[in-house]
Enzyme design. Structure first.
Site, PDB file in Angstrom:
ATOM      1  N   ASP A 172      -0.998  -1.563   4.789  1.00 41.33           N
ATOM      2  CA  ASP A 172      -1.126  -0.380   5.654  1.00 41.33           C
ATOM      3  C   ASP A 172      -2.351  -0.597   6.542  1.00 41.33           C
ATOM      4  O   ASP A 172      -3.485  -0.517   6.063  1.00 41.33           O
ATOM      5  CB  ASP A 172      -1.306   0.857   4.774  1.00 41.33           C
ATOM      6  CG  ASP A 172      -1.571   2.113   5.608  1.00 41.33           C
ATOM      7  OD1 ASP A 172      -1.564   2.021   6.856  1.00 41.33           O
ATOM      8  OD2 ASP A 172      -1.794   3.167   5.001  1.00 41.33           O
TER       9      ASP A 172
ATOM     10  N   HIS B 280     -10.559  -0.363  -2.241  1.00 37.91           N
ATOM     11  CA  HIS B 280     -10.654  -1.733  -2.752  1.00 37.91           C
ATOM     12  C   HIS B 280     -10.404  -2.746  -1.625  1.00 37.91           C
ATOM     13  O   HIS B 280      -9.797  -3.794  -1.844  1.00 37.91           O
ATOM     14  CB  HIS B 280      -9.657  -1.931  -3.900  1.00 37.91           C
ATOM     15  CG  HIS B 280      -8.229  -1.679  -3.521  1.00 37.91           C
ATOM     16  ND1 HIS B 280      -7.778  -0.493  -3.003  1.00 37.91           N
ATOM     17  CD2 HIS B 280      -7.134  -2.479  -3.582  1.00 37.91           C
ATOM     18  CE1 HIS B 280      -6.478  -0.577  -2.760  1.00 37.91           C
ATOM     19  NE2 HIS B 280      -6.067  -1.774  -3.099  1.00 37.91           N
TER      20      HIS B 280
ATOM     21  N   ARG C 127      -7.329 -13.729   1.961  1.00 42.53           N
ATOM     22  CA  ARG C 127      -8.117 -14.950   2.158  1.00 42.53           C
ATOM     23  C   ARG C 127      -7.615 -16.085   1.267  1.00 42.53           C
ATOM     24  O   ARG C 127      -7.450 -17.220   1.712  1.00 42.53           O
ATOM     25  CB  ARG C 127      -9.593 -14.655   1.862  1.00 42.53           C
ATOM     26  CG  ARG C 127     -10.469 -15.861   2.002  1.00 42.53           C
ATOM     27  CD  ARG C 127     -11.950 -15.563   1.716  1.00 42.53           C
ATOM     28  NE  ARG C 127     -12.691 -16.803   1.711  1.00 42.53           N
ATOM     29  CZ  ARG C 127     -12.783 -17.608   0.661  1.00 42.53           C
ATOM     30  NH1 ARG C 127     -12.243 -17.275  -0.492  1.00 42.53           N
ATOM     31  NH2 ARG C 127     -13.422 -18.750   0.742  1.00 42.53           N
TER      32      ARG C 127
ATOM     33  N   HIS D 127       0.848  -1.189   0.000  1.00 43.39           N
ATOM     34  CA  HIS D 127       0.000   0.000   0.000  1.00 43.39           C
ATOM     35  C   HIS D 127       0.890   1.248   0.000  1.00 43.39           C
ATOM     36  O   HIS D 127       2.089   1.170   0.312  1.00 43.39           O
ATOM     37  CB  HIS D 127      -0.930  -0.034   1.215  1.00 43.39           C
ATOM     38  CG  HIS D 127      -2.012  -1.057   1.068  1.00 43.39           C
ATOM     39  ND1 HIS D 127      -2.498  -1.810   2.101  1.00 43.39           N
ATOM     40  CD2 HIS D 127      -2.683  -1.466  -0.050  1.00 43.39           C
ATOM     41  CE1 HIS D 127      -3.446  -2.618   1.652  1.00 43.39           C
ATOM     42  NE2 HIS D 127      -3.556  -2.440   0.350  1.00 43.39           N
TER      43      HIS D 127
ATOM     44  N   ASP E 203     -10.983  -6.379  -2.265  1.00 40.61           N
ATOM     45  CA  ASP E 203      -9.951  -7.086  -3.036  1.00 40.61           C
ATOM     46  C   ASP E 203      -8.765  -7.458  -2.136  1.00 40.61           C
ATOM     47  O   ASP E 203      -8.181  -8.542  -2.268  1.00 40.61           O
ATOM     48  CB  ASP E 203      -9.444  -6.214  -4.189  1.00 40.61           C
ATOM     49  CG  ASP E 203     -10.502  -5.965  -5.244  1.00 40.61           C
ATOM     50  OD1 ASP E 203     -11.688  -5.850  -4.879  1.00 40.61           O
ATOM     51  OD2 ASP E 203     -10.153  -5.873  -6.430  1.00 40.61           O
TER      52      ASP E 203
ATOM     53  N   GLY F 193      -3.431  -2.031  -7.899  1.00 39.57           N
ATOM     54  CA  GLY F 193      -4.288  -2.727  -6.941  1.00 39.57           C
ATOM     55  C   GLY F 193      -5.757  -2.321  -7.014  1.00 39.57           C
ATOM     56  O   GLY F 193      -6.635  -3.179  -7.187  1.00 39.57           O
TER      57      GLY F 193
ATOM     58  N   ASP G 216      -4.780  -6.749  -7.175  1.00 37.78           N
ATOM     59  CA  ASP G 216      -4.872  -7.726  -6.072  1.00 37.78           C
ATOM     60  C   ASP G 216      -5.654  -8.952  -6.551  1.00 37.78           C
ATOM     61  O   ASP G 216      -5.300 -10.094  -6.229  1.00 37.78           O
ATOM     62  CB  ASP G 216      -5.587  -7.116  -4.861  1.00 37.78           C
ATOM     63  CG  ASP G 216      -4.884  -5.906  -4.303  1.00 37.78           C
ATOM     64  OD1 ASP G 216      -4.447  -5.948  -3.149  1.00 37.78           O
ATOM     65  OD2 ASP G 216      -4.764  -4.913  -5.033  1.00 37.78           O
TER      66      ASP G 216
HETATM   67  O1  LIG Z   1      -3.408  -1.260  -3.655  1.00 37.25           O
HETATM   68  C1  LIG Z   1      -2.551  -2.099  -3.658  1.00 37.25           C
HETATM   69  C2  LIG Z   1      -2.727  -3.341  -2.923  1.00 37.25           C
HETATM   70  O2  LIG Z   1      -3.981  -3.463  -2.309  1.00 37.25           O
HETATM   71  C3  LIG Z   1      -1.302  -1.904  -4.394  1.00 37.25           C
HETATM   72  O3  LIG Z   1      -1.564  -1.413  -5.671  1.00 37.25           O
HETATM   73  P1  LIG Z   1      -0.469  -0.549  -6.417  1.00 37.25           P
HETATM   74  O4  LIG Z   1       0.802  -1.318  -6.400  1.00 37.25           O
HETATM   75  O5  LIG Z   1      -0.977  -0.357  -7.807  1.00 37.25           O
HETATM   76  O6  LIG Z   1      -0.367   0.745  -5.643  1.00 37.25           O
END
Ligand SMILES: O=C(CO)COP(=O)(O)O
Length: 121
Positions: A82, A89, A98, A10, A92, A57, A62
């Site tokens: 984080d 999301h 999971r 994150h 996701d 992500g 994800d």
């Molecule tokens: O959001 C993420 C994982 O949940 C990471 O995505 P990015 O690597 O595109 O920032």
């Protein structure tokens, strides 16, 4: 055939992950690396490691890693989460965690466990 490792962080954890990738570069270079889009670009910029870039992500990256797990195509997942920021999301993120749990894929959510996961291969 080299092991396939997923790398995700994150936004507030991306620097931690790129630093860890730099520290673990020799070991990571032995694997085929897959990362969500923004994370992967940050890793490439920081380390020059070759990384297959998936979607960002929030746009499905994800979910793509989750699908790889379901298909038996991912041997390990390093996902620096984080825990203090809400994610649009979140479903996701939870699905990826999971599926890694369900399919018994070695899964690291911080530096200490990432170091441990790398010793498995
Ligand atoms: O959001 C993420 C994982 O949940 C990471 O995505 P990015 O690597 O595109 O920032």
């Amino acid at each position: 055939m080299s092991k396939k490792i997923g790398l995700v962080a994150h936004d507030k954890k991306k620097q931690d992950l790129t630093v860890w990738c730099g520290q673990s570069k020799d070991k990571l270079a032995q694997y085929e690396l897959f990362a969500t889009g923004t994370t992967g670009k940050a890793i490439i910029d920081a380390t020059d490691l070759p990384v297959h870039l998936l979607k960002s992500g929030p746009l499905g990256g994800d979910a793509q890693l989750g699908a790889m797990i379901v298909e038996g195509e991912l041997d390990g997942l390093v996902f620096f989460i984080d825990p203090l920021t809400a994610m649009p999301h979140d479903v996701d993120v939870k699905a990826l965690i999971r599926l890694a749990t369900l399919y018994d894929v070695p899964f690291a959510c911080n530096k200490a466990t990432a170091d441990a996961v790398l010793t498995l291969f």
